[in-house]
Design a protein around this motif. Structure first.
Motif, short mmCIF file in Angstrom:
data_model
loop_
_atom_site.label_atom_id
_atom_site.label_comp_id
_atom_site.label_asym_id
_atom_site.label_seq_id
_atom_site.Cartn_x
_atom_site.Cartn_y
_atom_site.Cartn_z
N ASN A 29 0.86 -1.19 0.00
CA ASN A 29 0.00 0.00 0.00
C ASN A 29 0.89 1.24 0.00
O ASN A 29 1.61 1.49 0.96
N PRO A 30 0.85 2.02 -1.07
CA PRO A 30 1.68 3.22 -1.14
C PRO A 30 1.40 4.24 -0.03
O PRO A 30 2.29 5.01 0.33
N LEU A 31 0.20 4.22 0.52
CA LEU A 31 -0.11 5.14 1.63
C LEU A 31 0.72 4.81 2.87
O LEU A 31 0.88 5.65 3.75
N GLY A 32 1.25 3.61 2.93
CA GLY A 32 2.11 3.22 4.04
C GLY A 32 3.36 4.07 4.13
O GLY A 32 3.86 4.33 5.23
N LEU A 33 3.87 4.52 2.99
CA LEU A 33 5.06 5.38 3.00
C LEU A 33 4.77 6.69 3.72
O LEU A 33 5.54 7.13 4.57
N LEU A 34 3.64 7.29 3.40
CA LEU A 34 3.24 8.53 4.07
C LEU A 34 3.07 8.29 5.57
O LEU A 34 3.54 9.07 6.40
N ALA A 35 2.42 7.21 5.91
CA ALA A 35 2.19 6.89 7.33
C ALA A 35 3.52 6.63 8.05
O ALA A 35 3.72 7.09 9.18
N ALA A 36 4.45 5.91 7.40
CA ALA A 36 5.75 5.61 8.01
C ALA A 36 6.53 6.89 8.27
O ALA A 36 7.16 7.05 9.33
N ILE A 37 6.49 7.81 7.32
CA ILE A 37 7.19 9.09 7.49
C ILE A 37 6.56 9.89 8.63
O ILE A 37 7.27 10.44 9.48
N MET A 38 5.24 9.91 8.66
CA MET A 38 4.55 10.66 9.71
C MET A 38 4.80 10.07 11.09
O MET A 38 4.88 10.80 12.08
N LEU A 39 4.93 8.74 11.17
CA LEU A 39 5.18 8.09 12.46
C LEU A 39 6.55 8.44 13.03
O LEU A 39 6.79 8.27 14.23
N VAL A 40 7.44 8.93 12.20
CA VAL A 40 8.75 9.38 12.68
C VAL A 40 8.72 10.88 12.97
O VAL A 40 9.16 11.32 14.02
N ILE A 41 8.19 11.65 12.03
CA ILE A 41 8.26 13.11 12.13
C ILE A 41 7.34 13.68 13.21
O ILE A 41 7.77 14.52 14.01
N VAL A 42 6.10 13.23 13.26
CA VAL A 42 5.11 13.84 14.18
C VAL A 42 5.53 13.72 15.65
O VAL A 42 5.51 14.73 16.37
N PRO A 43 5.92 12.55 16.15
CA PRO A 43 6.34 12.50 17.56
C PRO A 43 7.54 13.40 17.86
O PRO A 43 7.60 14.04 18.91
N LEU A 44 8.51 13.45 16.93
CA LEU A 44 9.67 14.32 17.14
C LEU A 44 9.25 15.78 17.16
O LEU A 44 9.74 16.57 17.97
N TRP A 45 8.34 16.13 16.28
CA TRP A 45 7.85 17.51 16.20
C TRP A 45 7.10 17.88 17.48
O TRP A 45 7.27 18.97 18.03
#
Length: 91
Positions: free
Chosen positions: A27-43
């Motif tokens: 699922n290509p949407l997984g890439l977006l989700a994977a990136i967000m799972l790293v960036i959002v908590p750090l932010w």
């Protein structure tokens, strides 16, 4: 009936395991989700430690952009195409 987000968890697991092609195929949407799972908590941690609200401000601006037809119609179209692809793959 599969949904547009079917397979995102498996896709994220593949990305974090280093299997990027497999993750995109699931699922290509997984890439977006994977990136967000790293960036959002750090932010969020950055904002909490600095006493800022940059993420909340960015979210509000993004919400305004997503309300424009020239933005949301292509995004909905991509979501429908992803849904169709999931159905064709038998997810």
């Amino acid at each position: 009936m599969p949904c547009p987000s079917c397979g995102i968890t498996r896709s994220i697991i593949q990305f974090y395991s280093g299997h990027f092609e497999v993750g995109l195929l699931i699922n290509p949407l997984g890439l977006l989700a994977a990136i967000m799972l790293v960036i959002v908590p750090l932010w969020i941690m950055y904002d909490v430690t600095r006493g800022a609200q940059s993420m909340a401000d960015y979210y509000k601006k993004t919400e305004l952009v997503l309300q424009k037809k020239k933005v949301y119609i292509p995004l909905i179209t991509l979501l429908i195409l992803n849904w169709y692809w999931n159905i064709e793959k038998g997810l």
